[in-house]
Design a protein around this motif. Structure first.
Motif, PDB file in Angstrom:
ATOM      1  N   GLY A 103       2.650  -2.597  35.988  1.00 36.14           N
ATOM      2  CA  GLY A 103       2.725  -3.236  36.475  1.00 36.14           C
ATOM      3  C   GLY A 103       1.012  -3.797  36.743  1.00 36.14           C
ATOM      4  O   GLY A 103       0.766  -4.690  36.895  1.00 36.14           O
ATOM      5  N   SER A 128       4.577   1.443  31.397  1.00 34.10           N
ATOM      6  CA  SER A 128       5.317   1.944  32.353  1.00 34.10           C
ATOM      7  C   SER A 128       6.937   1.716  32.217  1.00 34.10           C
ATOM      8  O   SER A 128       7.186   0.901  32.276  1.00 34.10           O
ATOM      9  CB  SER A 128       4.400   2.470  33.703  1.00 34.10           C
ATOM     10  OG  SER A 128       4.550   0.787  34.190  1.00 34.10           O
ATOM     11  N   ASP A 134      10.645  -4.439  34.842  1.00 28.85           N
ATOM     12  CA  ASP A 134      10.698  -5.053  36.176  1.00 28.85           C
ATOM     13  C   ASP A 134       8.948  -6.059  36.164  1.00 28.85           C
ATOM     14  O   ASP A 134       8.983  -7.171  35.317  1.00 28.85           O
ATOM     15  CB  ASP A 134       9.900  -4.544  37.231  1.00 28.85           C
ATOM     16  CG  ASP A 134      10.429  -5.528  38.519  1.00 28.85           C
ATOM     17  OD1 ASP A 134      10.154  -6.326  38.503  1.00 28.85           O
ATOM     18  OD2 ASP A 134      10.812  -4.958  40.065  1.00 28.85           O
ATOM     19  N   LYS A 140       5.205 -12.964  36.979  1.00 32.02           N
ATOM     20  CA  LYS A 140       5.208 -12.873  38.142  1.00 32.02           C
ATOM     21  C   LYS A 140       3.558 -12.336  38.002  1.00 32.02           C
ATOM     22  O   LYS A 140       3.284 -11.489  37.318  1.00 32.02           O
ATOM     23  CB  LYS A 140       5.370 -12.832  39.394  1.00 32.02           C
ATOM     24  CG  LYS A 140       6.759 -13.646  40.221  1.00 32.02           C
ATOM     25  CD  LYS A 140       7.047 -12.487  41.600  1.00 32.02           C
ATOM     26  CE  LYS A 140       7.904 -13.709  42.502  1.00 32.02           C
ATOM     27  NZ  LYS A 140       8.444 -12.954  43.269  1.00 32.02           N
ATOM     28  N   LYS A 149       0.447  -7.015  49.745  1.00 33.75           N
ATOM     29  CA  LYS A 149       0.199  -6.805  48.046  1.00 33.75           C
ATOM     30  C   LYS A 149       0.738  -7.982  47.867  1.00 33.75           C
ATOM     31  O   LYS A 149       1.907  -9.442  48.360  1.00 33.75           O
ATOM     32  CB  LYS A 149       1.435  -5.809  47.801  1.00 33.75           C
ATOM     33  CG  LYS A 149       1.069  -4.299  47.546  1.00 33.75           C
ATOM     34  CD  LYS A 149       1.882  -4.171  47.347  1.00 33.75           C
ATOM     35  CE  LYS A 149       3.048  -4.051  46.149  1.00 33.75           C
ATOM     36  NZ  LYS A 149       2.318  -3.242  44.835  1.00 33.75           N
ATOM     37  N   ASN A 150      -0.185  -8.818  46.877  1.00 32.38           N
ATOM     38  CA  ASN A 150      -0.086  -9.848  46.271  1.00 32.38           C
ATOM     39  C   ASN A 150       0.197 -11.052  46.838  1.00 32.38           C
ATOM     40  O   ASN A 150       1.494 -11.952  46.099  1.00 32.38           O
ATOM     41  CB  ASN A 150       1.489  -9.363  45.383  1.00 32.38           C
ATOM     42  CG  ASN A 150       2.208  -8.254  44.586  1.00 32.38           C
ATOM     43  OD1 ASN A 150       1.040  -7.891  43.749  1.00 32.38           O
ATOM     44  ND2 ASN A 150       3.232  -8.102  44.677  1.00 32.38           N
ATOM     45  N   THR A 170       3.955   9.252  27.578  1.00 31.49           N
ATOM     46  CA  THR A 170       3.307  10.062  28.146  1.00 31.49           C
ATOM     47  C   THR A 170       2.860   9.987  29.237  1.00 31.49           C
ATOM     48  O   THR A 170       1.934  10.419  30.147  1.00 31.49           O
ATOM     49  CB  THR A 170       1.569   9.577  27.225  1.00 31.49           C
ATOM     50  OG1 THR A 170       2.055   8.422  27.607  1.00 31.49           O
ATOM     51  CG2 THR A 170       1.563  10.180  26.294  1.00 31.49           C
TER      52      THR A 170
HETATM   53  N1  LIG Z   1       4.985  -8.847  38.809  1.00 33.65           N
HETATM   54  C1  LIG Z   1       6.020  -8.389  38.356  1.00 33.65           C
HETATM   55  O1  LIG Z   1       7.224  -9.353  38.907  1.00 33.65           O
HETATM   56  C2  LIG Z   1       6.018  -7.606  39.635  1.00 33.65           C
HETATM   57  C3  LIG Z   1       7.504  -6.411  39.485  1.00 33.65           C
HETATM   58  C4  LIG Z   1       6.954  -5.290  39.867  1.00 33.65           C
HETATM   59  C5  LIG Z   1       6.197  -4.796  39.997  1.00 33.65           C
HETATM   60  N2  LIG Z   1       4.556  -5.013  40.308  1.00 33.65           N
HETATM   61  C6  LIG Z   1       3.803  -4.592  40.298  1.00 33.65           C
HETATM   62  O2  LIG Z   1       3.462  -3.568  39.341  1.00 33.65           O
HETATM   63  C7  LIG Z   1       2.828  -2.471  39.958  1.00 33.65           C
HETATM   64  C8  LIG Z   1       2.981  -1.285  40.255  1.00 33.65           C
HETATM   65  O3  LIG Z   1       3.617  -0.989  38.436  1.00 33.65           O
HETATM   66  P1  LIG Z   1       3.350   0.762  37.813  1.00 33.65           P
HETATM   67  O4  LIG Z   1       4.100   1.489  38.761  1.00 33.65           O
HETATM   68  O5  LIG Z   1       3.974   0.417  36.452  1.00 33.65           O
HETATM   69  O6  LIG Z   1       1.943   0.966  38.444  1.00 33.65           O
HETATM   70  P2  LIG Z   1       0.646   1.753  37.199  1.00 33.65           P
HETATM   71  O7  LIG Z   1      -0.010  -0.235  36.653  1.00 33.65           O
HETATM   72  O8  LIG Z   1      -0.923   1.628  38.316  1.00 33.65           O
HETATM   73  O9  LIG Z   1       1.274   2.732  36.489  1.00 33.65           O
HETATM   74  C9  LIG Z   1       0.888   4.161  37.352  1.00 33.65           C
HETATM   75  C10 LIG Z   1       0.705   4.128  36.419  1.00 33.65           C
HETATM   76  O10 LIG Z   1       0.245   5.119  35.427  1.00 33.65           O
HETATM   77  C11 LIG Z   1       0.029   5.416  34.311  1.00 33.65           C
HETATM   78  N3  LIG Z   1       0.267   4.839  33.038  1.00 33.65           N
HETATM   79  C12 LIG Z   1       1.137   3.829  32.787  1.00 33.65           C
HETATM   80  N4  LIG Z   1       1.882   3.757  31.243  1.00 33.65           N
HETATM   81  C13 LIG Z   1       1.122   4.967  31.350  1.00 33.65           C
HETATM   82  C14 LIG Z   1       1.618   5.688  30.134  1.00 33.65           C
HETATM   83  N5  LIG Z   1       2.539   5.028  29.023  1.00 33.65           N
HETATM   84  N6  LIG Z   1       1.422   7.209  29.790  1.00 33.65           N
HETATM   85  C15 LIG Z   1       0.314   7.613  31.181  1.00 33.65           C
HETATM   86  N7  LIG Z   1       0.761   6.835  32.101  1.00 33.65           N
HETATM   87  C16 LIG Z   1       0.319   6.016  32.266  1.00 33.65           C
HETATM   88  C17 LIG Z   1      -1.220   4.291  35.056  1.00 33.65           C
HETATM   89  O11 LIG Z   1      -2.476   4.821  34.265  1.00 33.65           O
HETATM   90  C18 LIG Z   1      -0.987   4.373  36.153  1.00 33.65           C
HETATM   91  O12 LIG Z   1      -1.592   5.487  36.716  1.00 33.65           O
HETATM   92  C19 LIG Z   1       2.281  -2.679  40.856  1.00 33.65           C
HETATM   93  O13 LIG Z   1       0.915  -3.846  41.920  1.00 33.65           O
HETATM   94  C20 LIG Z   1       3.624  -3.272  41.683  1.00 33.65           C
HETATM   95  O14 LIG Z   1       3.244  -4.716  43.075  1.00 33.65           O
HETATM   96  C21 LIG Z   1       4.542  -6.369  39.738  1.00 33.65           C
END
Ligand SMILES: NC(=O)c1ccc[n+]([C@@H]2O[C@H](COP(=O)([O-])OP(=O)(O)OC[C@H]3O[C@@H](n4cnc5c(N)ncnc54)[C@H](O)[C@@H]3O)[C@@H](O)[C@H]2O)c1
Length: 342
Positions: A103, A128, A134, A140, A149-150, A170
């Motif tokens: 995300g 992820s 989401d 967004k 945030k955001n 992974t």
């Molecule tokens: N735009 C929107 O509508 C929306 C909705 C919900 C959340 N978000 C945002 O999303 C963010 C959180 O997203 P997140 O939880 O994915 O965080 P992130 O992008 O930080 O990923 C989490 C961790 O997982 C690792 N990772 C990702 N994919 C991987 C894979 N396939 N294999 C191994 N490692 C992997 C990343 O390197 C990171 O360390 C927040 O900033 C939140 O505000 C946005």
């Protein structure tokens, strides 16, 4: 599986399946005729999946911009670094950006796409679980500021979302749980049968992801710009965001939202909106996925939640559930929290 997002001005498809990257070239060609592609990713995702990605892009001229993993990359500083690097690498308005990551990458790369040259086409390839169900859905985009945030961002829809669920192999357990919180949230605001199924029996991963996206898709189609129904997706986020921020992002988004949903149920029970039984089912499901371990005192977050950008005149639009699958918005004042969390 393909879900369409038939938005009036920016319709696009969401492709979901195992090993979809095998079809990456064909999928990109549906929306992009050019030859130059700019990938924005984080170091962890790139280390794991560069080969899986790049061998599918051999027919394109590819440049990759890699940022550090984690929430800190959703900053003005990293935004500027990414924009500068893209410009140095020759990006033009007619090129294509691939947001390849969780995300954080989706939000950052989406915001770069929205703003650089006033808009470059981009495709979301979430890696992820949280980003698949989401963050990559609904357009967004944004970054954080010191105030929260955001707070800076835009609505900017991708040309396509490609969800290859093999990429999840992974992802570590904590990150998977993090995404499950949003799955559970979506079930509680829009798919009671998914919530009940998750409680009693396993649901296949692809099916679970598809149904979770369907909930978000429904609310985005009703209300693309987050004035009414889309706000239901913020169930658990009022306190969730405050908890995440106050922990300096050590408590992960999903874990914070999990506590935030329980707090919303407690307030809902106090206000006669939510039943004890609904809360108990939520808690049972959170427990099943190991999302019941974060303990906070909600009283410590009440001031913090009133910093949220969506609040007008110290009135909070808070999302409650009247029953599983049935969300509602209610306007809350600080006094309404009195006696909720004793
Ligand atoms: N735009 C929107 O509508 C929306 C909705 C919900 C959340 N978000 C945002 O999303 C963010 C959180 O997203 P997140 O939880 O994915 O965080 P992130 O992008 O930080 O990923 C989490 C961790 O997982 C690792 N990772 C990702 N994919 C991987 C894979 N396939 N294999 C191994 N490692 C992997 C990343 O390197 C990171 O360390 C927040 O900033 C939140 O505000 C946005």
């Amino acid at each position: 599986m393909i879900l369409s997002m038939p938005l009036a001005t920016n319709p696009y498809d969401i492709h979901i399946g195992k090993n979809l990257m095998a079809q990456l070239k064909m999928l990109i060609k549906k929306v992009y005729e050019g030859s130059k592609i700019y990938v924005i990713t984080d170091q962890t995702v790139f280390n794991y999946h560069q080969e899986y990605l790049l061998k599918r892009l051999v027919d394109f001229e590819v440049e990759v911009v890699v940022v550090a993993p984690g929430e800190t990359s959703k900053s003005f500083e990293v935004f500027e670094q990414v924009v500068d690097e893209l410009i140095e690498k020759g990006i033009k308005r007619g090129h294509l950006i691939l947001a390849f990551g969780g995300g954080v990458i989706g939000d950052l790369a989406g915001f770069v796409s929205a703003t650089l040259y006033r808009g470059i086409d981009y495709i979301q390839i979430p890696t992820s679980l949280l980003a698949m169900v989401d963050a990559s859905i609904g357009g967004k985009t944004g970054i954080n500021t010191n105030k929260g945030k955001n707070l800076v961002g835009s609505f900017y829809q991708p040309k396509m979302v490609i969800i290859d669920t093999l990429l999840l192999r992974t992802l570590d357990k904590i990150e998977y749980q993090n995404g499950m919180a949003e799955v559970i949230k979506s079930a509680f605001i829009g798919d009671a049968s998914l919530a009940n199924q998750l409680l009693v029996s396993p649901v296949s991963e692809d099916e679970m992801i598809k149904r979770t996206i369907e909930v978000k898709r429904r609310y985005v189609l009703l209300d693309e710009f987050d004035r009414k129904e889309r706000m239901y997706l913020n169930f658990g986020h009022t306190f969730g965001h405050a908890i995440e921020r106050k922990s300096n992002y050590h408590i992960k988004h999903g874990f914070a939202v999990a506590v935030g949903m329980v707090i919303a149920c407690d307030v809902g029970i106090k206000l006669g909106i939510t039943s004890q039984e609904t809360k108990e089912k939520l808690v049972a499901l959170l427990k099943k996925y190991g999302l019941d371990k974060t303990v906070v005192n909600p009283n410590n977050y009440i001031n913090e939640v009133f910093f949220d950008k969506k609040n007008i005149n110290d009135i909070l639009n808070m999302i409650f559930i009247t029953d599983i699958g049935c969300p509602m918005i209610s306007q809350i004042k600080k006094e309404d929290f009195n006696g909720c969390f004793n």
